[in-house]
Design a protein around this motif. Structure first.
Motif, PDB file in Angstrom:
ATOM      1  N   VAL A 327      -7.720   3.431 -31.856  1.00  0.00           N
ATOM      2  CA  VAL A 327      -6.535   2.972 -32.581  1.00  0.00           C
ATOM      3  C   VAL A 327      -6.335   1.470 -32.387  1.00  0.00           C
ATOM      4  O   VAL A 327      -6.025   0.739 -33.345  1.00  0.00           O
ATOM      5  N   ALA A 328      -6.514   0.985 -31.147  1.00  0.00           N
ATOM      6  CA  ALA A 328      -6.351  -0.440 -30.889  1.00  0.00           C
ATOM      7  C   ALA A 328      -7.412  -1.256 -31.627  1.00  0.00           C
ATOM      8  O   ALA A 328      -7.133  -2.364 -32.114  1.00  0.00           O
ATOM      9  N   TYR A 329      -8.628  -0.722 -31.723  1.00  0.00           N
ATOM     10  CA  TYR A 329      -9.675  -1.426 -32.468  1.00  0.00           C
ATOM     11  C   TYR A 329      -9.241  -1.653 -33.921  1.00  0.00           C
ATOM     12  O   TYR A 329      -9.372  -2.758 -34.456  1.00  0.00           O
ATOM     13  N   PHE A 330      -8.715  -0.622 -34.547  1.00  0.00           N
ATOM     14  CA  PHE A 330      -8.263  -0.771 -35.939  1.00  0.00           C
ATOM     15  C   PHE A 330      -7.087  -1.741 -36.045  1.00  0.00           C
ATOM     16  O   PHE A 330      -6.981  -2.503 -37.011  1.00  0.00           O
ATOM     17  N   ALA A 331      -6.211  -1.733 -35.035  1.00  0.00           N
ATOM     18  CA  ALA A 331      -5.081  -2.666 -35.050  1.00  0.00           C
ATOM     19  C   ALA A 331      -5.560  -4.111 -34.994  1.00  0.00           C
ATOM     20  O   ALA A 331      -5.018  -4.991 -35.673  1.00  0.00           O
ATOM     21  N   VAL A 332      -6.597  -4.365 -34.186  1.00  0.00           N
ATOM     22  CA  VAL A 332      -7.115  -5.718 -34.029  1.00  0.00           C
ATOM     23  C   VAL A 332      -8.003  -6.117 -35.206  1.00  0.00           C
ATOM     24  O   VAL A 332      -7.887  -7.217 -35.752  1.00  0.00           O
ATOM     25  N   ALA A 333      -8.912  -5.222 -35.611  1.00  0.00           N
ATOM     26  CA  ALA A 333      -9.914  -5.563 -36.622  1.00  0.00           C
ATOM     27  C   ALA A 333      -9.404  -5.438 -38.053  1.00  0.00           C
ATOM     28  O   ALA A 333      -9.897  -6.137 -38.943  1.00  0.00           O
ATOM     29  N   LYS A 334      -8.432  -4.575 -38.291  1.00  0.00           N
ATOM     30  CA  LYS A 334      -7.978  -4.316 -39.662  1.00  0.00           C
ATOM     31  C   LYS A 334      -6.524  -4.713 -39.911  1.00  0.00           C
ATOM     32  O   LYS A 334      -6.214  -5.413 -40.879  1.00  0.00           O
ATOM     33  N   LEU A 335      -5.621  -4.234 -39.049  1.00  0.00           N
ATOM     34  CA  LEU A 335      -4.189  -4.468 -39.273  1.00  0.00           C
ATOM     35  C   LEU A 335      -3.824  -5.937 -39.145  1.00  0.00           C
ATOM     36  O   LEU A 335      -3.109  -6.489 -39.991  1.00  0.00           O
ATOM     37  N   LYS A 336      -4.308  -6.594 -38.100  1.00  0.00           N
ATOM     38  CA  LYS A 336      -3.982  -8.003 -37.872  1.00  0.00           C
ATOM     39  C   LYS A 336      -4.421  -8.896 -39.040  1.00  0.00           C
ATOM     40  O   LYS A 336      -3.602  -9.685 -39.549  1.00  0.00           O
ATOM     41  N   PRO A 337      -5.674  -8.815 -39.517  1.00  0.00           N
ATOM     42  CA  PRO A 337      -6.049  -9.649 -40.671  1.00  0.00           C
ATOM     43  C   PRO A 337      -5.258  -9.318 -41.934  1.00  0.00           C
ATOM     44  O   PRO A 337      -4.923 -10.205 -42.715  1.00  0.00           O
ATOM     45  N   LYS A 338      -4.940  -8.037 -42.118  1.00  0.00           N
ATOM     46  CA  LYS A 338      -4.213  -7.639 -43.321  1.00  0.00           C
ATOM     47  C   LYS A 338      -2.805  -8.204 -43.335  1.00  0.00           C
ATOM     48  O   LYS A 338      -2.318  -8.683 -44.373  1.00  0.00           O
ATOM     49  N   LEU A 339      -2.136  -8.184 -42.185  1.00  0.00           N
ATOM     50  CA  LEU A 339      -0.761  -8.672 -42.117  1.00  0.00           C
ATOM     51  C   LEU A 339      -0.689 -10.179 -41.897  1.00  0.00           C
ATOM     52  O   LEU A 339       0.341 -10.796 -42.173  1.00  0.00           O
ATOM     53  N   GLY A 340      -1.748 -10.767 -41.358  1.00  0.00           N
ATOM     54  CA  GLY A 340      -1.836 -12.215 -41.276  1.00  0.00           C
ATOM     55  C   GLY A 340      -1.103 -12.878 -40.131  1.00  0.00           C
ATOM     56  O   GLY A 340      -0.985 -14.102 -40.101  1.00  0.00           O
ATOM     57  N   TYR A 341      -0.602 -12.130 -39.157  1.00  0.00           N
ATOM     58  CA  TYR A 341       0.076 -12.769 -38.032  1.00  0.00           C
ATOM     59  C   TYR A 341      -0.954 -13.320 -37.045  1.00  0.00           C
ATOM     60  O   TYR A 341      -2.085 -12.850 -36.961  1.00  0.00           O
ATOM     61  N   ASP A 342      -0.562 -14.337 -36.279  1.00  0.00           N
ATOM     62  CA  ASP A 342      -1.470 -14.980 -35.333  1.00  0.00           C
ATOM     63  C   ASP A 342      -1.108 -14.607 -33.899  1.00  0.00           C
ATOM     64  O   ASP A 342      -0.505 -15.388 -33.168  1.00  0.00           O
ATOM     65  N   ASP A 343      -1.453 -13.405 -33.533  1.00  0.00           N
ATOM     66  CA  ASP A 343      -1.387 -12.950 -32.137  1.00  0.00           C
ATOM     67  C   ASP A 343      -2.721 -13.369 -31.525  1.00  0.00           C
ATOM     68  O   ASP A 343      -3.708 -12.662 -31.593  1.00  0.00           O
ATOM     69  N   ALA A 344      -2.749 -14.561 -30.943  1.00  0.00           N
ATOM     70  CA  ALA A 344      -4.004 -15.247 -30.641  1.00  0.00           C
ATOM     71  C   ALA A 344      -4.985 -14.391 -29.841  1.00  0.00           C
ATOM     72  O   ALA A 344      -6.168 -14.314 -30.177  1.00  0.00           O
TER      73      ALA A 344
END
Length: 438
Positions: A327-344
């Motif tokens: 689940v965390a992998y998808f959050a990092v690899a898919k959700l983050k780019p889709k939403l565009g936030y910069d959680d460095a």
């Protein structure tokens, strides 16, 4: 973790019953077992090692070289300030002698703590209260340090320090009280959190996301490549975090007993399963299994098993580690780019998301039918999972709203972001006048 509510104040919150006066000539005051005291002192130092050098190297290696020292300095500075605040008013706000469902008060500046006072554990044993205070102090310090991974390379050092002081006071201390102290809102509901899934990881992950959104994206993100400057240092930091996490998880039993041993083996196997699962996900996505993926999986597994460390059998912990890693992998690899936030450095994607999976999953793996330590005659999975979900929602809401308030205050007082020139040159030179590498 909640097992003997008549004896304890929660999974780390035993000090709500901290003072142990002698019972009037009927029974001698309980004396700390030197073995348990020695173990808890060791566990406390292990958690310190998670911060410095563990987290500092882990985060520092993931940044660009021009921000290596600033990242490490922010972590060290925030942790040091957290320790001082903890002994002044933090311990009293989380575990003071008086309180309500949201926070406690009293015992400020450790006014009632002496070498003779004790803190209860989950049995008839006690430990020295100074040892318990120190153990809890390291949890507060690492939680605020974790938040900073989302904001590296652009957050002012002065803002870090002011954020630390206010955030601990209105966000961390109340959540710690709610979950771990007798009378706390979530403690009284029966929420299971052995070592900090809600208090540490969901809290830090959600707060990191909110602070990153207030701060804005790094200059050039996401168009400009920003690869880690030293995965070697990140791997070293990962190893130190994993080793230190045994103090974090096994130490949360407050005794050197069989439950501490259960927490230890769960911390081994859940983490191992999560590390390999992340690398498998990379392969399934068409990439090579990477060192960064291994490190990310290790952290996801450690986060997920934290609330379940003493609340699960080993095979339940393995499953929890695998699910949280995926689940965390998808959050990092898919959700983050889709939403565009910069959680460095993916604090929300790993700590927040894996923390949510672990906290809710603890209600499942606690079941004796799945090898967990729950009472077969009394345990109702549906009811416990509902309680876990409520605890997650409360933690998310309190962290999000509280962090938004803190970020607004800090922005008005010191400003949040460094100048464009400092960001281009690097925070090492711009904020601290030195370089990691010459």
């Amino acid at each position: 973790m909640i097992r003997k509510t008549t004896l304890v104040a929660g999974a780390l919150g035993a000090s709500i019953f901290a003072a142990a006066p002698a019972f009037a000539q009927e029974a001698a005051a309980a004396v700390p077992n030197p073995g348990n005291n020695a173990w808890m002192m060791t566990a406390t130092v292990l958690v310190l090692m998670m911060i410095l050098p563990g987290l500092a190297l882990f985060y520092g290696g993931l940044t660009r070289s021009k921000n290596m020292l600033s990242t490490m300095t922010q972590i060290g500075g925030a942790a040091a300030l957290a320790m001082l605040i903890w002994v002044m008013w933090g311990y009293g706000t989380a575990f003071g002698p008086n309180g309500n469902a949201l926070f406690a008060w009293g015992n400020y500046f450790l006014g009632a703590v002496t070498p003779e006072t004790t803190a209860a554990t989950f049995s008839d044993e006690v430990i020295s209260e100074y040892v318990f205070v120190s153990f809890q102090m390291t949890f507060a310090a690492i939680t605020v340090a974790l938040v900073l991974g989302a904001t590296v390379e652009r957050l002012k050092f002065s803002a870090v320090m002011l954020f630390t002081a206010i955030w601990l006071t209105i966000v961390y201390f109340p959540i710690a009280h709610m979950v771990w102290a007798g009378g706390g809102l979530l403690f009284e509901m029966g929420a299971l959190d052995f070592a900090g899934g809600t208090v540490v990881h969901i809290n830090a992950g959600v707060s990191a996301l909110v602070l990153a959104m207030f701060l804005g994206k790094r200059r050039g993100y996401p168009a400009e490549p920003m690869p880690p400057h030293s995965l070697t240092l990140t791997m070293v930091g990962t190893g130190l975090l994993w080793v230190g996490w045994f103090g974090f998880n096994a130490g949360s039993e407050l005794e050197a007993d069989g439950i501490a041993g259960l927490a230890m083996i769960n911390t081994f196997v859940a983490t191992a399963a999560a590390a390999l699962s992340w690398m498998l996900m990379e392969r399934f996505a068409g990439h090579k299994g990477s060192a960064l993926g291994f490190c990310s999986g290790v952290i996801a597994g450690l986060v997920a098993v934290t609330p379940a460390a003493g609340n699960s059998g080993p095979f339940g912990a393995i499953v929890l580690g695998i699910v949280a890693s995926v689940v965390a992998y998808f959050a990092v690899a898919k959700l983050k780019p889709k939403l565009g936030y910069d959680d460095a450095l993916d604090v929300f994607g790993i700590h927040g998301v894996a923390g949510i999976v672990g906290a809710i999953g603890t209600g499942i793996v606690y079941s004796p039918a799945l090898g967990g330590p729950g009472d077969a005659a009394e345990y109702v999975m549906g009811s416990q999972v509902t309680t876990q979900i409520i605890a997650v929602i409360v933690a998310i809401a309190w962290a999000a709203v509280g962090t938004a308030i803190v970020a607004t205050i800090v922005k008005l007082v010191t400003g949040l972001r460094v100048s464009e020139e400092t960001e281009v040159d690097g925070l090492d030179i711009g904020e601290h006048g030195e370089r990691a590498y010459n």
